[in-house]
Design a protein around this motif. Structure first.
Motif, PDB file in Angstrom:
ATOM      1  N   ILE A  46      18.804  27.399   5.563  1.00 15.28           N
ATOM      2  CA  ILE A  46      18.242  27.403   6.920  1.00 15.28           C
ATOM      3  C   ILE A  46      19.373  27.452   7.935  1.00 15.28           C
ATOM      4  O   ILE A  46      20.349  26.698   7.836  1.00 15.28           O
ATOM      5  CB  ILE A  46      17.381  26.143   7.150  1.00 15.28           C
ATOM      6  N   LEU A  47      19.232  28.324   8.913  1.00  8.75           N
ATOM      7  CA  LEU A  47      20.189  28.432  10.016  1.00  8.75           C
ATOM      8  C   LEU A  47      19.453  28.150  11.322  1.00  8.75           C
ATOM      9  O   LEU A  47      18.445  28.795  11.626  1.00  8.75           O
ATOM     10  CB  LEU A  47      20.810  29.821  10.068  1.00  8.75           C
ATOM     11  N   LEU A  48      19.936  27.180  12.087  1.00 11.45           N
ATOM     12  CA  LEU A  48      19.334  26.818  13.368  1.00 11.45           C
ATOM     13  C   LEU A  48      20.275  27.227  14.492  1.00 11.45           C
ATOM     14  O   LEU A  48      21.452  26.851  14.501  1.00 11.45           O
ATOM     15  CB  LEU A  48      19.071  25.309  13.422  1.00 11.45           C
ATOM     16  N   LEU A  49      19.750  27.978  15.461  1.00 13.87           N
ATOM     17  CA  LEU A  49      20.558  28.535  16.538  1.00 13.87           C
ATOM     18  C   LEU A  49      20.064  28.061  17.901  1.00 13.87           C
ATOM     19  O   LEU A  49      18.861  28.069  18.166  1.00 13.87           O
ATOM     20  CB  LEU A  49      20.503  30.071  16.526  1.00 13.87           C
ATOM     21  N   SER A  50      20.988  27.684  18.783  1.00 14.55           N
ATOM     22  CA  SER A  50      20.669  27.564  20.206  1.00 14.55           C
ATOM     23  C   SER A  50      21.259  28.763  20.915  1.00 14.55           C
ATOM     24  O   SER A  50      22.227  29.373  20.444  1.00 14.55           O
ATOM     25  CB  SER A  50      21.227  26.261  20.798  1.00 14.55           C
ATOM     26  N   MET A  51      20.709  29.121  22.051  1.00 19.65           N
ATOM     27  CA  MET A  51      21.088  30.357  22.727  1.00 19.65           C
ATOM     28  C   MET A  51      22.397  30.196  23.518  1.00 19.65           C
ATOM     29  O   MET A  51      22.746  29.101  23.935  1.00 19.65           O
ATOM     30  CB  MET A  51      19.963  30.805  23.661  1.00 19.65           C
ATOM     31  N   PRO A  52      23.103  31.298  23.744  1.00 23.05           N
ATOM     32  CA  PRO A  52      24.402  31.237  24.429  1.00 23.05           C
ATOM     33  C   PRO A  52      24.319  31.200  25.949  1.00 23.05           C
ATOM     34  O   PRO A  52      25.304  30.864  26.610  1.00 23.05           O
ATOM     35  CB  PRO A  52      25.090  32.520  23.966  1.00 23.05           C
ATOM     36  N   ASP A  53      23.159  31.569  26.519  1.00 22.66           N
ATOM     37  CA  ASP A  53      23.039  31.632  27.976  1.00 22.66           C
ATOM     38  C   ASP A  53      23.245  30.246  28.579  1.00 22.66           C
ATOM     39  O   ASP A  53      22.649  29.270  28.135  1.00 22.66           O
ATOM     40  CB  ASP A  53      21.653  32.144  28.384  1.00 22.66           C
ATOM     41  N   SER A  54      24.065  30.154  29.627  1.00 20.58           N
ATOM     42  CA  SER A  54      24.346  28.858  30.237  1.00 20.58           C
ATOM     43  C   SER A  54      23.880  28.833  31.683  1.00 20.58           C
ATOM     44  O   SER A  54      23.749  29.874  32.336  1.00 20.58           O
ATOM     45  CB  SER A  54      25.843  28.545  30.174  1.00 20.58           C
ATOM     46  N   PHE A  55      23.646  27.625  32.176  1.00 19.45           N
ATOM     47  CA  PHE A  55      23.286  27.449  33.575  1.00 19.45           C
ATOM     48  C   PHE A  55      24.510  27.682  34.461  1.00 19.45           C
ATOM     49  O   PHE A  55      25.637  27.379  34.069  1.00 19.45           O
ATOM     50  CB  PHE A  55      22.757  26.025  33.815  1.00 19.45           C
ATOM     51  N   GLU A  56      24.263  28.194  35.652  1.00 14.12           N
ATOM     52  CA  GLU A  56      25.337  28.400  36.619  1.00 14.12           C
ATOM     53  C   GLU A  56      26.103  27.105  36.876  1.00 14.12           C
ATOM     54  O   GLU A  56      27.326  27.116  37.061  1.00 14.12           O
ATOM     55  CB  GLU A  56      24.739  28.933  37.933  1.00 14.12           C
TER      56      GLU A  56
END
Length: 500
Positions: free
Chosen positions: A3-13
């Motif tokens: 199992i691979l769990l990913l969070s997204m790379p987009d960051s808040f300003e």
């Protein structure tokens, strides 16, 4: 199962990666609550923001997972979809599951994506039961909180939404500790210090119109035992953390419990760490005389205050008046913000000021009043614009009034105005915030230097470049209008979204 769990790379300003790279606590919690025979890896893509495609390609190739889980916020939806197609192209038979508030509240948006399952709401038990079902140890139809595909008419798919899972009460410690050892990337930092996240409670009983938490789990508040919380802090420390961000939805909802938690941290000798917490202005204003010194003794350094707005008319629109009201003698005596800030400053804590400007009735004067307040009293600004996240009361009201002008979800990051204003253009609202914020952020650098001089010496240039991106020497010399720099900033911000 792999199992691979990913969070997204987009960051808040407001969270540039040069200064803040925060782990996704939900993923390690999912990992810690799976059956032990699974081979689970957690990758926070915020740590490889400039090389996302190559890193995900490498992970799929090297780990060869059977199941990929993705945590998604609304402004990350487009990135998540792109990664789904990349992963599915590399391994057509792989199963993909998504979770987080965006798919939980807007599942239909994921119907035409290569997604097999949606875990709605709290995920630990639902995800564990899903993995068991995929191994043939149960039926998908009996997993509360799960949405899965079901063939409908020929050639058509639809979601089957199983009944909602009730929020976990937490007191029984049935939710196990996060599995931080599952992380396969490194570099989590907050202003130069290794950071980790823990939660001591979940939920809130207020009904702010902009909040997705209430829509996802209802109005409730449940808390972990202190033994469990202290074990979590010790585990984070063992894995290298020097700063702890308490990510509770509303830890100050029960002030007496929070006071007891501070005592427990002190008694356990864990007050050598730096703590960052989110709090209500009313709770700190009404109890700050005793609470604030105790917080400082426990190691609290930064407090995110949900100020929201200093004008009562805007607080009413946001349905946030109650949590920003000071009380004395059993009576409401006005806005609690100044008193809360005073207590925190008296005890050498820094205020991260969460304000929302650009509501439909705002004028240039009302926005400037909030910005002037932040300029005078806030140590680190976190100023946002009203954003219509899925299913929130604010979104329903904005749609009913026809105020939503921008449907580009990748810009739903809180710092891009997407709602029409009766008095100002979206561009003007954003310009007012952008112009005011830059100086406020720079002003905090001396405080950071005193705490972590080596970090500032190494990164001051990069931090300034991020804060003032769009500006040139001509801007600083006054040889061009600042709006030209603002136009360049917006172009840079658009390019950053595309790059990620």
């Amino acid at each position: 199962m792999k199992i691979l769990l990913l969070s997204m790379p987009d960051s808040f300003e407001h969270m540039p990666t040069v200064a803040i790279r925060m782990p996704n606590g939900a993923l390690t919690s999912l990992a810690g609550n799976l059956d032990e025979h699974h081979d689970v890896s957690v990758a926070d893509l915020i740590l490889c923001q400039r090389d996302v495609k190559a890193k995900v390609t490498e992970l799929i190739r090297d780990l060869d997972p059977d199941l990929v889980g993705m945590s998604v916020m609304t402004f990350q939806r487009r990135t998540a979809e792109r990664l789904m197609y990349l992963i599915r192209a590399m391994k057509p038979g792989i199963k993909i599951v998504v979770g987080g508030y965006d798919p939980s509240l807007d599942s239909e948006a994921y119907l035409n994506m290569p997604v097999d399952f949606i875990v709605r709401g709290e995920g630990e038990v639902t995800f564990r039961e899903l993995t068991r079902a995929l191994e043939g140890r149960g039926s998908l139809h009996f997993i509360a909180g799960l949405s899965h595909r079901e063939p409908g008419d020929p050639g058509e798919n639809r979601w089957v939404h199983n009944p909602q899972r009730a929020p976990h009460r937490l007191e029984d410690n049935d939710i196990k500790l996060p599995k931080r050892s599952a992380r396969i990337l490194e570099g989590y930092t907050l202003l130069g210090r290794q950071v980790d996240v823990i939660e001591t409670s979940r939920g809130c009983t207020y009904d702010c119109s902009f909040c997705s938490i209430i829509e996802m789990r209802g109005r409730n508040f449940f808390a972990y035992s202190f033994d469990r919380v202290l074990d979590d802090i010790r585990d984070a420390k063992k894995h290298g953390a020097r700063t702890i961000f308490l990510v509770d939805d509303n830890i100050t909802l029960n002030v007496r419990r929070f006071e007891a938690l501070c005592h427990a941290i002190i008694d356990a000798g864990l007050n050598t760490l730096d703590y960052f917490v989110q709090g209500m202005t009313s709770a700190i204003a009404n109890h700050g005389e005793t609470l604030a010194p105790l917080m400082r003794q426990a190691g609290f350094r930064y407090v995110f205050l949900g100020i929201e707005n200093i004008l009562e008319s805007d607080l009413q629109l946001l349905q946030a008046s109650a949590k920003n009201t000071a009380r004395a003698g059993g009576k409401n005596i006005g806005n609690a913000t100044l008193q809360a800030i005073e207590y925190l400053h008296q005890n050498q804590m820094f205020v991260v000021g969460g304000l929302i400007v650009g509501s439909p009735n705002d004028t240039a004067e009302s926005i400037e009043a909030n910005l002037a307040f932040a300029r005078q009293y806030v140590d680190w600004p976190y100023i946002q614009h009203p954003t219509p996240y899925p299913k929130t009361p604010m979104t329903e009201e904005f749609r009913k009034l026809g105020l939503i002008e921008n449907e580009r979800l990748e810009e739903y990051d809180g710092t891009t105005p997407v709602v029409r204003n009766e008095n100002l253009s979206a561009d003007e609202i954003e310009y007012l915030r952008w112009k005011a914020e830059r100086g406020m952020k720079t002003r905090h650098i001396p405080a950071v230097f005193r705490h972590d001089p080596w970090f500032v010496l190494r990164n001051a240039g990069r931090m300034a470049a991020h804060t003032y991106r769009g500006a040139t020497l001509r801007t600083f010399l006054g040889l061009e209008d600042e709006r030209q720099a603002f136009t360049r900033y917006k172009e840079i911000r658009r390019a950053e979204r595309e790059y990620v």
